[in-house]
Every structure is written in structure tokens, then in C-alpha cells.
Design a protein around this motif. Sequence first.
Motif, PDB file in Angstrom:
ATOM      1  N   THR A  94       0.826  -1.221   0.000  1.00 48.21           N
ATOM      2  CA  THR A  94       0.000   0.000   0.000  1.00 48.21           C
ATOM      3  C   THR A  94       0.845   1.249   0.000  1.00 48.21           C
ATOM      4  OG1 THR A  94      -0.140   0.149   2.415  1.00 48.21           O
ATOM      5  CG2 THR A  94      -1.787  -1.236   1.281  1.00 48.21           C
ATOM      6  N   GLY A  95       2.187   1.109  -0.035  1.00 46.82           N
ATOM      7  CA  GLY A  95       3.081   2.250  -0.068  1.00 46.82           C
ATOM      8  C   GLY A  95       3.442   2.790   1.298  1.00 46.82           C
ATOM      9  N   ARG A  96       3.140   2.058   2.354  1.00 47.48           N
ATOM     10  CA  ARG A  96       3.490   2.535   3.698  1.00 47.48           C
ATOM     11  C   ARG A  96       4.867   2.020   4.087  1.00 47.48           C
ATOM     12  NH1 ARG A  96      -0.670   5.062   5.881  1.00 47.48           N
ATOM     13  NH2 ARG A  96      -2.734   4.708   4.963  1.00 47.48           N
ATOM     14  N   VAL A  97       5.584   2.851   4.831  1.00 46.93           N
ATOM     15  CA  VAL A  97       6.956   2.543   5.221  1.00 46.93           C
ATOM     16  C   VAL A  97       6.957   1.412   6.252  1.00 46.93           C
ATOM     17  CG1 VAL A  97       9.061   3.461   6.233  1.00 46.93           C
ATOM     18  CG2 VAL A  97       7.654   4.916   4.743  1.00 46.93           C
ATOM     19  N   ARG A  98       7.750   0.364   5.982  1.00 41.09           N
ATOM     20  CA  ARG A  98       7.972  -0.722   6.947  1.00 41.09           C
ATOM     21  C   ARG A  98       9.310  -0.554   7.647  1.00 41.09           C
ATOM     22  NH1 ARG A  98       3.248  -2.711   8.491  1.00 41.09           N
ATOM     23  NH2 ARG A  98       1.956  -3.357   6.723  1.00 41.09           N
ATOM     24  N   SER A  99      10.308  -0.070   6.890  1.00 43.58           N
ATOM     25  CA  SER A  99      11.607   0.167   7.507  1.00 43.58           C
ATOM     26  C   SER A  99      12.473   0.942   6.527  1.00 43.58           C
ATOM     27  CB  SER A  99      12.288  -1.166   7.868  1.00 43.58           C
ATOM     28  OG  SER A  99      13.468  -0.935   8.606  1.00 43.58           O
ATOM     29  N   MET A 100      13.525   1.537   7.041  1.00 41.23           N
ATOM     30  CA  MET A 100      14.516   2.190   6.199  1.00 41.23           C
ATOM     31  C   MET A 100      15.811   2.319   6.984  1.00 41.23           C
ATOM     32  SD  MET A 100      13.080   6.098   6.134  1.00 41.23           S
ATOM     33  CE  MET A 100      13.233   7.187   7.555  1.00 41.23           C
ATOM     34  N   GLU A 154       2.798  17.870  -7.146  1.00 41.18           N
ATOM     35  CA  GLU A 154       2.606  17.861  -8.593  1.00 41.18           C
ATOM     36  C   GLU A 154       3.106  16.570  -9.242  1.00 41.18           C
ATOM     37  OE1 GLU A 154       6.550  19.863  -7.749  1.00 41.18           O
ATOM     38  OE2 GLU A 154       4.479  19.916  -6.953  1.00 41.18           O
ATOM     39  N   ARG A 155       3.967  15.813  -8.551  1.00 38.22           N
ATOM     40  CA  ARG A 155       4.476  14.552  -9.097  1.00 38.22           C
ATOM     41  C   ARG A 155       3.784  13.336  -8.509  1.00 38.22           C
ATOM     42  NH1 ARG A 155       9.541  14.702 -11.338  1.00 38.22           N
ATOM     43  NH2 ARG A 155       9.022  12.545 -11.951  1.00 38.22           N
ATOM     44  N   TYR A 156       2.922  13.568  -7.500  1.00 36.10           N
ATOM     45  CA  TYR A 156       2.327  12.450  -6.780  1.00 36.10           C
ATOM     46  C   TYR A 156       1.548  11.493  -7.685  1.00 36.10           C
ATOM     47  CZ  TYR A 156      -0.691   9.816  -3.583  1.00 36.10           C
ATOM     48  OH  TYR A 156      -1.343   8.809  -2.946  1.00 36.10           O
ATOM     49  N   PRO A 157       0.620  11.993  -8.539  1.00 32.60           N
ATOM     50  CA  PRO A 157      -0.147  11.036  -9.363  1.00 32.60           C
ATOM     51  C   PRO A 157       0.755  10.146 -10.218  1.00 32.60           C
ATOM     52  CG  PRO A 157      -1.124  13.216  -9.457  1.00 32.60           C
ATOM     53  CD  PRO A 157       0.189  13.376  -8.766  1.00 32.60           C
ATOM     54  N   GLU A 158       1.777  10.753 -10.814  1.00 26.58           N
ATOM     55  CA  GLU A 158       2.670   9.980 -11.696  1.00 26.58           C
ATOM     56  C   GLU A 158       3.444   8.913 -10.918  1.00 26.58           C
ATOM     57  OE1 GLU A 158       7.007  10.780 -13.732  1.00 26.58           O
ATOM     58  OE2 GLU A 158       5.718  12.488 -13.242  1.00 26.58           O
ATOM     59  N   VAL A 159       4.021   9.320  -9.766  1.00 23.63           N
ATOM     60  CA  VAL A 159       4.849   8.378  -8.991  1.00 23.63           C
ATOM     61  C   VAL A 159       3.993   7.283  -8.369  1.00 23.63           C
ATOM     62  CG1 VAL A 159       6.445   8.206  -7.046  1.00 23.63           C
ATOM     63  CG2 VAL A 159       6.556  10.179  -8.572  1.00 23.63           C
ATOM     64  N   TRP A 160       2.820   7.665  -7.873  1.00 27.39           N
ATOM     65  CA  TRP A 160       1.933   6.664  -7.254  1.00 27.39           C
ATOM     66  C   TRP A 160       1.439   5.667  -8.300  1.00 27.39           C
ATOM     67  CZ3 TRP A 160       0.791   4.135  -3.178  1.00 27.39           C
ATOM     68  CH2 TRP A 160      -0.425   3.485  -3.011  1.00 27.39           C
ATOM     69  N   ALA A 161       1.095   6.156  -9.503  1.00 21.27           N
ATOM     70  CA  ALA A 161       0.645   5.245 -10.562  1.00 21.27           C
ATOM     71  C   ALA A 161       1.748   4.259 -10.934  1.00 21.27           C
ATOM     72  CB  ALA A 161       0.213   6.044 -11.789  1.00 21.27           C
ATOM     73  N   THR A 162       2.986   4.731 -10.928  1.00 18.64           N
ATOM     74  CA  THR A 162       4.103   3.828 -11.236  1.00 18.64           C
ATOM     75  C   THR A 162       4.249   2.760 -10.164  1.00 18.64           C
ATOM     76  OG1 THR A 162       5.220   5.647 -12.352  1.00 18.64           O
ATOM     77  CG2 THR A 162       6.557   3.748 -11.755  1.00 18.64           C
ATOM     78  N   PHE A 163       4.108   3.148  -8.902  1.00 18.60           N
ATOM     79  CA  PHE A 163       4.227   2.186  -7.808  1.00 18.60           C
ATOM     80  C   PHE A 163       3.142   1.118  -7.893  1.00 18.60           C
ATOM     81  CE2 PHE A 163       3.067   0.875  -3.451  1.00 18.60           C
ATOM     82  CZ  PHE A 163       4.264   0.277  -3.058  1.00 18.60           C
ATOM     83  N   LEU A 164       1.933   1.529  -8.282  1.00 16.59           N
ATOM     84  CA  LEU A 164       0.820   0.574  -8.354  1.00 16.59           C
ATOM     85  C   LEU A 164       1.046  -0.515  -9.387  1.00 16.59           C
ATOM     86  CD1 LEU A 164      -2.309   2.890  -7.996  1.00 16.59           C
ATOM     87  CD2 LEU A 164      -1.259   1.407  -6.272  1.00 16.59           C
ATOM     88  N   GLU A 165       1.985  -0.295 -10.315  1.00 13.03           N
ATOM     89  CA  GLU A 165       2.256  -1.301 -11.325  1.00 13.03           C
ATOM     90  C   GLU A 165       2.880  -2.559 -10.727  1.00 13.03           C
ATOM     91  OE1 GLU A 165       4.632   0.526 -14.301  1.00 13.03           O
ATOM     92  OE2 GLU A 165       3.027   1.867 -15.001  1.00 13.03           O
ATOM     93  N   LEU A 166       3.319  -2.477  -9.481  1.00 12.05           N
ATOM     94  CA  LEU A 166       3.914  -3.667  -8.855  1.00 12.05           C
ATOM     95  C   LEU A 166       2.892  -4.787  -8.754  1.00 12.05           C
ATOM     96  CD1 LEU A 166       3.065  -4.229  -5.576  1.00 12.05           C
ATOM     97  CD2 LEU A 166       4.166  -2.009  -5.361  1.00 12.05           C
ATOM     98  N   LYS A 167       1.617  -4.459  -8.676  1.00 14.10           N
ATOM     99  CA  LYS A 167       0.609  -5.497  -8.461  1.00 14.10           C
ATOM    100  C   LYS A 167       0.458  -6.433  -9.654  1.00 14.10           C
ATOM    101  CE  LYS A 167      -1.974  -3.040  -4.933  1.00 14.10           C
ATOM    102  NZ  LYS A 167      -3.286  -2.606  -4.447  1.00 14.10           N
ATOM    103  N   ASP A 168       0.825  -5.983 -10.871  1.00 16.41           N
ATOM    104  CA  ASP A 168       0.797  -6.907 -12.007  1.00 16.41           C
ATOM    105  C   ASP A 168       2.207  -7.185 -12.505  1.00 16.41           C
ATOM    106  OD1 ASP A 168       1.415  -4.534 -13.140  1.00 16.41           O
ATOM    107  OD2 ASP A 168      -0.337  -4.417 -14.451  1.00 16.41           O
ATOM    108  N   GLY A 169       3.183  -6.960 -11.637  1.00 14.71           N
ATOM    109  CA  GLY A 169       4.567  -7.343 -11.945  1.00 14.71           C
ATOM    110  C   GLY A 169       5.254  -6.430 -12.916  1.00 14.71           C
ATOM    111  N   ARG A 170       4.837  -5.159 -13.025  1.00 13.47           N
ATOM    112  CA  ARG A 170       5.448  -4.243 -13.980  1.00 13.47           C
ATOM    113  C   ARG A 170       6.129  -3.070 -13.303  1.00 13.47           C
ATOM    114  NH1 ARG A 170       2.326  -1.452 -16.886  1.00 13.47           N
ATOM    115  NH2 ARG A 170       0.364  -1.779 -15.817  1.00 13.47           N
ATOM    116  N   LEU A 171       6.544  -3.246 -12.072  1.00 12.80           N
ATOM    117  CA  LEU A 171       7.246  -2.167 -11.387  1.00 12.80           C
ATOM    118  C   LEU A 171       8.632  -1.978 -11.990  1.00 12.80           C
ATOM    119  CD1 LEU A 171       7.311  -0.143  -9.014  1.00 12.80           C
ATOM    120  CD2 LEU A 171       8.331  -1.953  -7.640  1.00 12.80           C
ATOM    121  N   PRO A 172       8.962  -0.770 -12.516  1.00 17.47           N
ATOM    122  CA  PRO A 172      10.302  -0.568 -13.095  1.00 17.47           C
ATOM    123  C   PRO A 172      11.398  -0.780 -12.046  1.00 17.47           C
ATOM    124  CG  PRO A 172       8.815   1.211 -13.683  1.00 17.47           C
ATOM    125  CD  PRO A 172       8.115   0.389 -12.645  1.00 17.47           C
TER     126      PRO A 172
END
Length: 766
Positions: free
Chosen positions: A47-53, A81-99
Motif C-alpha cells: 500500500t506504499g506505507r513505510v515498513r523500515s529504512m 505535482e508529481r504524486y499522481p505519476e509516482v503513485w501510478a508507477t508504484f501501483l504497477e507492482l501489483k501486475d509485476g510491472r514495477l520498473p
Amino acid sequence: MSDSPQPLQGRGSVQALGEDPSPLWAGLPIDPFLRSAEFMVVALDDTGRVRSMNAAAERVTGYGVEELKGQDWFETLVPRERYPEVWATFLELKDGRLPTHLENPILNRKGEERIIAWSNQVLAENGVVFGTLSFGQDVTEQRQAQRQARESTEILSRIFDSTHFSLAYLDREFRFIRVNRAYADVGGFPPEFFPGKNHFDLFPHEENEAIFRKVVRTGEPFTILAKPFEFPDHPEWGTTYWDWTLHPLLDSGGSVESLLFVLRDVTEAKRAEIALRESEENLRITLASIGDGVVSTDPEGRVTSMNPVAESLSGWRLDEARGLALEKVIRIQVDDRDSYHTLTARDGAQHKVSEHLTPILNTEGIERGHVLVLRDVTLQAEAEANLRQAQKMDALGQLAGGIAHDFNNILTGIQGCAELLMLNLPPESPHLRQAKTILEGSEHAANLIHKLLTFSRKGSVSFSQVDVHALIQETQGILERCIDPRIHIRVRLDPGPAWIRGDAALLHTALLNLGINARDAMPEGGTLAIATSRITLSASDCEGLRAPLHPGPHLEICVSDTGHGIPPEILPRIFEPFFSTKPAGQGTGLGLAAVYGTVKNHGGALEVTSEALQGTAFHLLLPLSPDAPEATAQADEPPSTRKLKVLFIDDQELVRTAVGSLLASLGHEPLLAPSGEEGLAIYQGAQGTIDLVLLDLVMPGLSGKETFRRLKLLDPEVRVLFCSGFAPDRNLSESLELGALGLVQKPFSRDTLCQILQGAAAPRNA
């Protein structure tokens, strides 16, 4: 943070940075290497929440791991201003297309934007994605340095290419690497010609080559002013003079690697110096060569110099104006309503000008006078005024078209009711003559409205078979009614047929323009003659004409007058748009230009001859049509005996009532609708029994075009004929492409309506 990575399978293959109570994170132990690494390591759940760093991530973001743990990384750190683009890219992980590799910005605690280069890995357990492990490197400074380097390179490249100095970049063997446009122009070749060629193969010169070799040997730059040079391929240029500098460019070892050759052409300045005409002569030549007027003054505002353009604009010679106040020599009136100012010359002539006054300062910044630069914008101001006039005329044309549409609707009702009265009154009725008068008046008004539409028409030319002799006779009738009776009109027509393919309205307007032009040339009366003759042009005949014509039969139309003639100095300009010799407000300057355009659009030629005090003759040559039009059916044919059901849709009640009564008088069944919506309802309820729809093209609400489109959806075989007092070409042509039968112009007579219905008399399924 967000090419298609393979997710890691099983907990044993990934070492996480921290512990988490969820089942998929719980068994991942901490890896001390990752926690202490110099690069950022961030673990997010799906879901994009921090687990550790790790600590590096804490340093870059400015937040501690405990502050961000459980927080939405993207909501917290990614710029809005970059949030929609970056979040949409992250969501691609669910179908295995995360760059796996990308860059995006984050905002640290201080609000500073940092550019992070990420390498991402999907975390999955038994095919279920439960998060990402991302490795980041802060590349902000690196990207800024790269951008600055690119910008510096671009600036240097632009300076190199845009400077008026001639620049050449050569290697140590004197082979060209690059030259700018100014250098290429000197050599007489394009810039791309030079690279790879040796400088002294193109411009051999032993002394110059020795200088180049010395600079390479010593590494010391060389500069010389006004160095003479003769181009071997251009002896007619004589000796030229150049200021030039040769700069050595050194490599890291201190050896000369390349050379920058800078040239400035000072030939004219040197020649002026040799001729003892240094500054004043050079200034005089410069000022005399520009198109603007330049006046200089002393500190008290007295004229000290003027260039020839300023002399011409002001009407003062320099020897007369020197020492006079600037305001006396250059008289400018400012009008706040005009974007330009008016300069009144010594003889009273006026020019529209734009001016710019600049102080002359010495090296101490003390004002030593002024320079006034004047630009004559009279022609530009006239062109702008003509454009505004043309736009006004266009608006008037639009208004005329709209008024014509409304008048034609009214005339449809008046004409229809008058015809019905004549039809229903007995022959002996005393009111029959009054009804006929009403009908004749409405027909005359309709003809006038047709002329109004002709003058306001726009769009493509509508070609058909046109009888030019009939147009001439119609033009003669109009002119006889509206011009000075002291002007006699004589018409002599060739006895043969005069059919051409053309636009009758445009040709009619052209003939009227020529007639009106002849009228204006004879204010005291005279003779206006219109004559035609059939001629056959040979190939040699066509070669002698300025316009491209094809050999064959042509009709020559000569429109001549006995007026004052056209002065020879303006004769070449009479067909120019906006050119007029009439006083302001008495002509648009478009009449003869329109005639020329009409003749040209009809594949013809136009010539003019004129003599002072003898008159002017315009000769039009138009190609004759090989075929005369077929005879049309007479209006008094008996109407169709089949009873038709006709749906008439029009928003004007007067028109609906009149046309409905005309339909009934012809034995048909009229269905009347005041709007497109009601017309659609009536058509749908008739269940395929309506034979024809008469549809007004211009209506409020649902337009005629949209009503037609919906009728086609209800019944692809619907027969629709548009009727309108004013029909824009674009709307009509689009509807005809969709299957409309055509357009009938309002007002139309009972006979015209009868002919229309005959065309629709066949059964729908025939």
C-alpha cells in the motif's frame, strides 16, 4: 520509487531491514550491512506505507525510521505535482510491472527537493506481492551539475553560432573542426563544407601559415588589427582588412590541442581611415543606409545632425535645420486614440511614425544630447486600418446574412398567403389585383434579399451553366435604375450563345462592380458600353497574355466608359486589394480586386486599357462551355396525383401556416412541427408513412442539422429536404454528405413547392 522484475520468492532469499507484525514481513531478519550502507534502503508494503529504512534514508529525508514507519511514503515525501505519476508507477507492482530503475524527487523535512535514483525489487510470498525493497542514491548535485554543464555548453554554442564575429575551431594541423555562419559566409560556403578540410588548402597564405605554426609551437595567442588579406578566388574584392586573434587551446599536459580563430571584418573602416573620412564619414554612410530617420541634438535640444530619411520626413535639409530647436523641425502630434503618432512635415504633409528618444552620455555619464529615431509606419498604419475596415465589412456581411434569413422567413409567409388568396378568389373578385400586387411585391423583396445574400456570401464557388448574356441584361436593368440618368448605357451582345461554367452570383457582382466603377469615372455623365464577342484563342494568342489561358473558344466581355481615365502611374496597382483613389469613406478598395479574383477563379484573363480624358476599357476573357444546359421542366406541369404526407418543421409560425396551407392546396397532407424535438416525435409516431420532410436548417434549440441526424437514426431511408433563408455552406455540405436531398431557398412559390413534391411522389420502397 516506483522494466519488469521477477519478484523474490520466499523469506529466505531476502533480508529485510526490520520487523513487522504482519505474517509476510514477520520472518525477515535485519541485515546489518543494509542498515549501515551509504545508499538509501527503504522497505514499503504493497500500500506504499513505510515498513523500515536505513540510516542513509534517514539522513536524506530528515525523518527517523520511527517517524515514518506506517506512514504513506508518497503522501509524505513526494511533491504534490508529481504524486499522481509516482503513485501510478508504484501501483504497477501489483501486475509485476514495477520498473527496476527510475528517478523521482522527494521533499525532505526542510522542504528541499532531492532527486533520488532508485533500484527496486518486488517482495512476494508464494506469488503474492506484499511489498517492495528499494535502494536509492541521492543524485541531486550530480543532476544539477549535469544540467549546468548542458546549459553552459548550449550557451557557448549559441554564442558561437549567433555572434557577428567570424569564428573557426581548428585542430593543431589546421584542419577545420567547426565554423560559425559568419565565417562560412566570408568563405562563400555553407558551414558543413568546412569540417575536415585544411585552412590553408582553402585560403593559402605563407605569412598567415607561419603565424599559425608559431602559435602551435609557443602556445602563445596572437592578435593583430586590420591585417590585410586578398582572396585568391575573388580578385575583384581587392584588399580586405581583418582584426583577428588566434587563441591556442591546451590539453591537460600543456600542449596545444586546438585553435580558436576569431575574425572581424574591418575592411570598410580601414578604407575610410585611409581616405581620411574616419568617424564622420563612417557615421554618414551608416545613417544614410538605414531606413529610419535619425536626428541628434546638443544638450540644449538643438539639431546637430540629420540623416537623409529624417530630412525627407521633416522636409528640412540639415544645413537649414542645424541649430534649430528639435520641436520646430520635428513636429509630432500625439493622439491617445491612435497607437502611432503623426509627424507633420514642413510642407504640411503628414506621416504616421513611431519614435524613440535616447540620451547621449559621455564616459562620466553626463548627458551630451539626444538621438531621436523615427520610423515611417504610414503604410503599416494604412494596412492596419484597411484590415479593420475589411473585418467591419465581414461583420456587416454576417449581419446582412442574418437579416436576410429573417426577411426570407417573413416573405415565405407573405408570398404563400398571397398565392392562396389568388387561388381562392374568383376571377371577378376586385381583391384579386390586390393579392397579385402583394405577391409581386414579395417577389421583388425576395430578389432584393437574394442580392443582399450574394454580397454577403462566403465559402466555395458554386459552378453551374451560366448564360452570361442574361447576366449582362440583368446588370443593365439594375444599373439603369441606380446610376445618373446622364450616363447612357449601351449593350451590344454577340448573336451566338454565351454559356460558361461559373458562379452566377460572383459574375453578376463583378459586372456590377465594373459598372459602378465606370459610373464613378463619369461624374458629369457619359457612355457606359458593354459588348461581347465570341473568339477562338490559338496557342500563340495565349502566350501573349499575362494570365494562363488554354486555347479554344472564349467569350470576350468589354466594359468601357468615356470618363476621365486612369493615370498611367497608378494603372499597375488598380487590382491590388485595398488600393483606392477615392476619398476616405467612399470606397473599400476591394471592388476591382474582387473582379480580378472572380475572373481568375473562372479560368479567365482580365486586361485594362486607359487614356487620360478618353476613358477606360476592361476586357474579360472567359472560356466558353462546350455544352448548353438542358431545358428544365416548366413550372405549370400538372402536380403529382399521388397524395403525399409531408412533415414540415420550422420554428416560425407564419411560415408553418403558409406552407401548410400551400401543401393542402396541392392535395397533400401536411404535418406541422414548431421544433426539431416535436418533429422527431411526429415522425416516430407516423410509423414510416411520411413521404418527405421539409426541414428548416436554422432553428433555435435542436438545429436542422442535428434534427436530420436524429431522423436518420430513426429511419435511414428518410427523405429530407432542407429549406432556409440563409444556409452556411459548411453545415449544408456536411448534411448533403449524410444523405439530404438538397436545399430549397426561402421564399419559395407554390409552383416551386409543387416541383419539389413531384420529386418525392414515388413510393418510399420504389
